[in-house]
Design an enzyme around this catalytic site. Structure first.
Site, PDB file in Angstrom:
ATOM      1  N   LYS A 145     -11.248  11.287  -9.222  1.00  0.00           N
ATOM      2  CA  LYS A 145      -9.996  12.002  -8.931  1.00  0.00           C
ATOM      3  C   LYS A 145     -10.087  13.468  -9.351  1.00  0.00           C
ATOM      4  CE  LYS A 145      -7.516   8.634  -7.119  1.00  0.00           C
ATOM      5  NZ  LYS A 145      -7.434   8.533  -5.646  1.00  0.00           N
ATOM      6  N   LEU A 177      -2.262  -3.559  -4.131  1.00  0.00           N
ATOM      7  CA  LEU A 177      -3.441  -4.409  -4.151  1.00  0.00           C
ATOM      8  C   LEU A 177      -4.469  -3.864  -5.147  1.00  0.00           C
ATOM      9  CD1 LEU A 177      -4.850  -6.848  -2.748  1.00  0.00           C
ATOM     10  CD2 LEU A 177      -5.814  -5.211  -1.129  1.00  0.00           C
ATOM     11  N   SER A 210       0.825  -1.212   0.000  1.00  0.00           N
ATOM     12  CA  SER A 210       0.000   0.000   0.000  1.00  0.00           C
ATOM     13  C   SER A 210       0.857   1.259   0.000  1.00  0.00           C
ATOM     14  CB  SER A 210      -0.896   0.030   1.239  1.00  0.00           C
ATOM     15  OG  SER A 210      -1.834  -1.021   1.209  1.00  0.00           O
ATOM     16  N   TYR A 257      -9.512   3.823 -16.766  1.00  0.00           N
ATOM     17  CA  TYR A 257      -9.588   4.448 -15.436  1.00  0.00           C
ATOM     18  C   TYR A 257     -11.015   4.973 -15.197  1.00  0.00           C
ATOM     19  CZ  TYR A 257      -7.550   6.470 -11.191  1.00  0.00           C
ATOM     20  OH  TYR A 257      -7.239   6.761  -9.876  1.00  0.00           O
ATOM     21  N   ILE A 266       1.934   2.386  -9.536  1.00  0.00           N
ATOM     22  CA  ILE A 266       2.718   1.534  -8.635  1.00  0.00           C
ATOM     23  C   ILE A 266       1.935   0.243  -8.449  1.00  0.00           C
ATOM     24  CG2 ILE A 266       3.614   1.290  -6.278  1.00  0.00           C
ATOM     25  CD1 ILE A 266       3.761   4.304  -6.047  1.00  0.00           C
ATOM     26  N   ALA A 319     -13.628   1.646  -6.682  1.00  0.00           N
ATOM     27  CA  ALA A 319     -14.676   1.603  -7.702  1.00  0.00           C
ATOM     28  C   ALA A 319     -14.962   0.130  -7.969  1.00  0.00           C
ATOM     29  CB  ALA A 319     -14.205   2.293  -8.974  1.00  0.00           C
ATOM     30  N   VAL A 329     -15.084   4.322   5.522  1.00  0.00           N
ATOM     31  CA  VAL A 329     -15.572   5.695   5.307  1.00  0.00           C
ATOM     32  C   VAL A 329     -17.035   5.745   4.868  1.00  0.00           C
ATOM     33  CG1 VAL A 329     -13.295   6.700   4.852  1.00  0.00           C
ATOM     34  CG2 VAL A 329     -14.659   5.793   2.936  1.00  0.00           C
TER      35      VAL A 329
HETATM   36  P1  NAD Z   1      -4.351  -0.165  -1.763  1.00  0.00           P
HETATM   37  O1  NAD Z   1      -5.301  -1.195  -2.214  1.00  0.00           O
HETATM   38  O2  NAD Z   1      -3.166  -0.616  -1.013  1.00  0.00           O
HETATM   39  O3  NAD Z   1      -5.078   0.971  -0.930  1.00  0.00           O
HETATM   40  C1  NAD Z   1      -6.421   1.311  -1.108  1.00  0.00           C
HETATM   41  C2  NAD Z   1      -7.017   1.392   0.268  1.00  0.00           C
HETATM   42  O4  NAD Z   1      -8.366   1.861   0.222  1.00  0.00           O
HETATM   43  C3  NAD Z   1      -7.047   0.033   0.985  1.00  0.00           C
HETATM   44  O5  NAD Z   1      -6.334   0.104   2.187  1.00  0.00           O
HETATM   45  C4  NAD Z   1      -8.525  -0.183   1.242  1.00  0.00           C
HETATM   46  O6  NAD Z   1      -8.774  -0.846   2.458  1.00  0.00           O
HETATM   47  C5  NAD Z   1      -9.022   1.261   1.304  1.00  0.00           C
HETATM   48  N1  NAD Z   1     -10.467   1.381   1.175  1.00  0.00           N
HETATM   49  C6  NAD Z   1     -11.270   0.990   0.161  1.00  0.00           C
HETATM   50  N2  NAD Z   1     -12.565   1.214   0.463  1.00  0.00           N
HETATM   51  C7  NAD Z   1     -12.579   1.792   1.698  1.00  0.00           C
HETATM   52  C8  NAD Z   1     -13.605   2.254   2.561  1.00  0.00           C
HETATM   53  N3  NAD Z   1     -14.897   2.167   2.223  1.00  0.00           N
HETATM   54  N4  NAD Z   1     -13.251   2.792   3.760  1.00  0.00           N
HETATM   55  C9  NAD Z   1     -11.955   2.862   4.134  1.00  0.00           C
HETATM   56  N5  NAD Z   1     -10.939   2.438   3.356  1.00  0.00           N
HETATM   57  C10 NAD Z   1     -11.251   1.898   2.162  1.00  0.00           C
HETATM   58  O7  NAD Z   1      -3.921   0.632  -3.106  1.00  0.00           O
HETATM   59  P2  NAD Z   1      -3.049   1.954  -3.335  1.00  0.00           P
HETATM   60  O8  NAD Z   1      -2.647   1.885  -4.760  1.00  0.00           O
HETATM   61  O9  NAD Z   1      -2.033   2.094  -2.286  1.00  0.00           O
HETATM   62  O10 NAD Z   1      -4.138   3.127  -3.212  1.00  0.00           O
HETATM   63  C11 NAD Z   1      -4.044   4.201  -2.296  1.00  0.00           C
HETATM   64  C12 NAD Z   1      -4.375   5.519  -2.969  1.00  0.00           C
HETATM   65  O11 NAD Z   1      -3.381   5.829  -3.935  1.00  0.00           O
HETATM   66  C13 NAD Z   1      -5.708   5.553  -3.706  1.00  0.00           C
HETATM   67  O12 NAD Z   1      -6.324   6.822  -3.510  1.00  0.00           O
HETATM   68  C14 NAD Z   1      -5.284   5.432  -5.146  1.00  0.00           C
HETATM   69  O13 NAD Z   1      -6.231   5.997  -6.014  1.00  0.00           O
HETATM   70  C15 NAD Z   1      -4.003   6.235  -5.115  1.00  0.00           C
HETATM   71  N6  NAD Z   1      -3.089   6.043  -6.238  1.00  0.00           N
HETATM   72  C16 NAD Z   1      -2.622   4.797  -6.551  1.00  0.00           C
HETATM   73  C17 NAD Z   1      -1.729   4.649  -7.615  1.00  0.00           C
HETATM   74  C18 NAD Z   1      -1.210   3.282  -7.994  1.00  0.00           C
HETATM   75  O14 NAD Z   1      -0.744   3.126  -9.117  1.00  0.00           O
HETATM   76  N7  NAD Z   1      -1.228   2.301  -7.120  1.00  0.00           N
HETATM   77  C19 NAD Z   1      -1.312   5.776  -8.343  1.00  0.00           C
HETATM   78  C20 NAD Z   1      -1.798   7.029  -7.988  1.00  0.00           C
HETATM   79  C21 NAD Z   1      -2.684   7.154  -6.933  1.00  0.00           C
HETATM   80  O1  0WE Z   2      -6.377   4.766  -8.274  1.00  0.00           O
HETATM   81  C1  0WE Z   2      -5.908   3.700  -8.643  1.00  0.00           C
HETATM   82  C2  0WE Z   2      -6.582   2.399  -8.247  1.00  0.00           C
HETATM   83  C3  0WE Z   2      -8.062   2.575  -8.148  1.00  0.00           C
HETATM   84  C4  0WE Z   2      -8.891   1.347  -7.925  1.00  0.00           C
HETATM   85  C5  0WE Z   2      -8.526   0.068  -8.319  1.00  0.00           C
HETATM   86  C6  0WE Z   2      -9.404  -0.988  -8.109  1.00  0.00           C
HETATM   87  C7  0WE Z   2      -9.119  -2.380  -8.569  1.00  0.00           C
HETATM   88  C8  0WE Z   2      -9.886  -3.433  -7.788  1.00  0.00           C
HETATM   89  C9  0WE Z   2     -10.121   1.540  -7.361  1.00  0.00           C
HETATM   90  N1  0WE Z   2     -10.989   0.534  -7.154  1.00  0.00           N
HETATM   91  C10 0WE Z   2     -10.647  -0.718  -7.513  1.00  0.00           C
HETATM   92  N2  0WE Z   2     -11.568  -1.720  -7.315  1.00  0.00           N
HETATM   93  C11 0WE Z   2     -11.285  -3.029  -7.492  1.00  0.00           C
HETATM   94  O2  0WE Z   2     -12.159  -3.906  -7.354  1.00  0.00           O
HETATM   95  N3  0WE Z   2      -4.784   3.703  -9.451  1.00  0.00           N
HETATM   96  C12 0WE Z   2      -4.225   4.966  -9.853  1.00  0.00           C
HETATM   97  C13 0WE Z   2      -4.173   2.480  -9.986  1.00  0.00           C
HETATM   98  C14 0WE Z   2      -4.737   2.271 -11.339  1.00  0.00           C
HETATM   99  O3  0WE Z   2      -5.996   1.811 -11.500  1.00  0.00           O
HETATM  100  C15 0WE Z   2      -6.269   1.790 -12.860  1.00  0.00           C
HETATM  101  C16 0WE Z   2      -5.155   2.280 -13.561  1.00  0.00           C
HETATM  102  C17 0WE Z   2      -4.178   2.590 -12.581  1.00  0.00           C
HETATM  103  C18 0WE Z   2      -2.829   3.189 -12.839  1.00  0.00           C
HETATM  104  C19 0WE Z   2      -7.417   1.396 -13.526  1.00  0.00           C
HETATM  105  C20 0WE Z   2      -7.441   1.464 -14.917  1.00  0.00           C
HETATM  106  C21 0WE Z   2      -6.357   1.946 -15.607  1.00  0.00           C
HETATM  107  C22 0WE Z   2      -5.212   2.355 -14.949  1.00  0.00           C
END
Ligand code: NAD
Ligand code: 0WE
Length: 258
Positions: free
Chosen positions: A165, A197, A19, A158, A194, A98, A68
């Site tokens: 966002k 999960l 995470s 996305y 990155i 989502a 939340v």
């Molecule tokens: P992650 O799955 O590790 O974290 C997502 C978190 O959201 C989880 O801990 C999950 O428990 C929590 N969550 C979902 N529904 C919830 C709810 N109802 N109440 C409380 N918590 C809830 O994935 P991540 O990639 O570390 O995502 C963290 C943030 O970073 C997100 O806002 C994501 O959009 C953003 N982000 C991710 C990337 C990427 O490529 N991974 C890039 C840019 C931004």
């Molecule tokens: O914000 C995100 C992740 C958002 C996310 C991902 C999931 C997958 C599993 C939100 N909800 C869910 N629900 C699920 O059930 N990112 C920035 C990572 C991400 O997500 C994408 C990306 C990238 C990058 C989705 C489509 C295209 C690119």
């Protein structure tokens, strides 16, 4: 020097050791912050156990469930903070959700339910948590959320998260404007892709990461710890003049046009 000693930080969004919130929590701890951790509870308590084991070395003084979508859990979290801490200094909002079906295919097919759920969890929650944090940030504070380029430009699949966002980034500006007079700063980090999960559940994420490795100025992606360093900076007094901003931590990818 970056110093967060004496600061109390609430970190949301840790699901596992990949995470982004975990990268942030480690860097805040390293800079001396006292941590509170919330996690998304599940029925079998599996998340609680996993996250507890992970964060234990950081010795959080608060560890609570906080979905939340549940007002009562938010109230309980901030009640615990007001009882145990003299003030809150830092709030990390690092969560999004989502329906998987809404992250592929035609955006125009997004359901009413899927649309509102994505915006409730991924967008409204920032305003909700900031509103609850405001009265506890009596000495000023710093709020940091995580966003993605897909809220500004079209990224295939996305979809509804892009709308979430875009709303999140505008929420940062409205919250910064409202909370500024209380010396509470509100900023977002726009991270490059990155493997986490959430992102690993997305089809084609590895191809996107390889694309970034080819075209980003630094010819690589970023790590959770690099995002954590930027978050620690934004939460520190070194960033005392910065609010309402979207800081790209993406190896430079965002500047490229071709
Ligand atoms: P992650 O799955 O590790 O974290 C997502 C978190 O959201 C989880 O801990 C999950 O428990 C929590 N969550 C979902 N529904 C919830 C709810 N109802 N109440 C409380 N918590 C809830 O994935 P991540 O990639 O570390 O995502 C963290 C943030 O970073 C997100 O806002 C994501 O959009 C953003 N982000 C991710 C990337 C990427 O490529 N991974 C890039 C840019 C931004
Ligand atoms: O914000 C995100 C992740 C958002 C996310 C991902 C999931 C997958 C599993 C939100 N909800 C869910 N629900 C699920 O059930 N990112 C920035 C990572 C991400 O997500 C994408 C990306 C990238 C990058 C989705 C489509 C295209 C690119």
């Amino acid at each position: 020097m970056l110093n967060l000693t004496g600061k109390n930080a609430l970190v949301t969004g840790i699901a596992n050791n990949r995470s982004i919130a975990w990268g942030i929590a480690q860097q805040l701890h390293k800079a001396g912050a006292n941590l509170g951790i919330t996690y998304l509870p599940d029925e079998k308590g599996r998340f609680e156990k996993k996250v507890k084991e992970l964060v234990d070395p950081l010795e959080p003084s608060i560890f609570l469930p906080c979905n939340v979508q549940d007002d009562a859990q938010i109230t309980e979290t901030f009640q615990a903070i007001s009882q145990q801490w003299d003030k809150l200094d830092i709030l990390i909002h690092c969560l999004a959700f989502a329906n998987k079906d809404d992250l592929t295919g035609e955006f125009s097919k997004t359901s009413r339910q899927g649309f509102s759920q994505a915006l409730e969890i991924s967008t409204y929650s920032l305003t909700q948590l900031a509103g609850a944090a405001k009265p506890l940030m009596t000495q000023g504070g710093s709020i940091v959320t995580l966003t993605y380029l897909g809220g500004v430009k079209v990224i295939p699949n996305y979809n509804v998260m892009g709308i979430a966002k875009a709303g999140l980034e505008m929420s940062v500006r409205y919250l910064a404007s409202e909370l500024g007079p209380n010396n509470i700063r509100v900023n977002a980090i726009s991270a490059g892709p990155i493997r986490t999960l959430a992102s690993s559940a997305v089809g084609g994420i590895l191809d996107m990461i390889h694309h970034v490795e080819e075209v980003a100025p630094l010819r690589r992606t970023v790590t959770q710890l690099e995002v954590g360093n930027a978050a620690a900076f934004l939460c520190s007094d070194l960033a005392s003049g910065i609010t309402g901003q979207i800081l790209y931590v993406d190896a430079g990818y965002e500047i490229m046009g071709m």
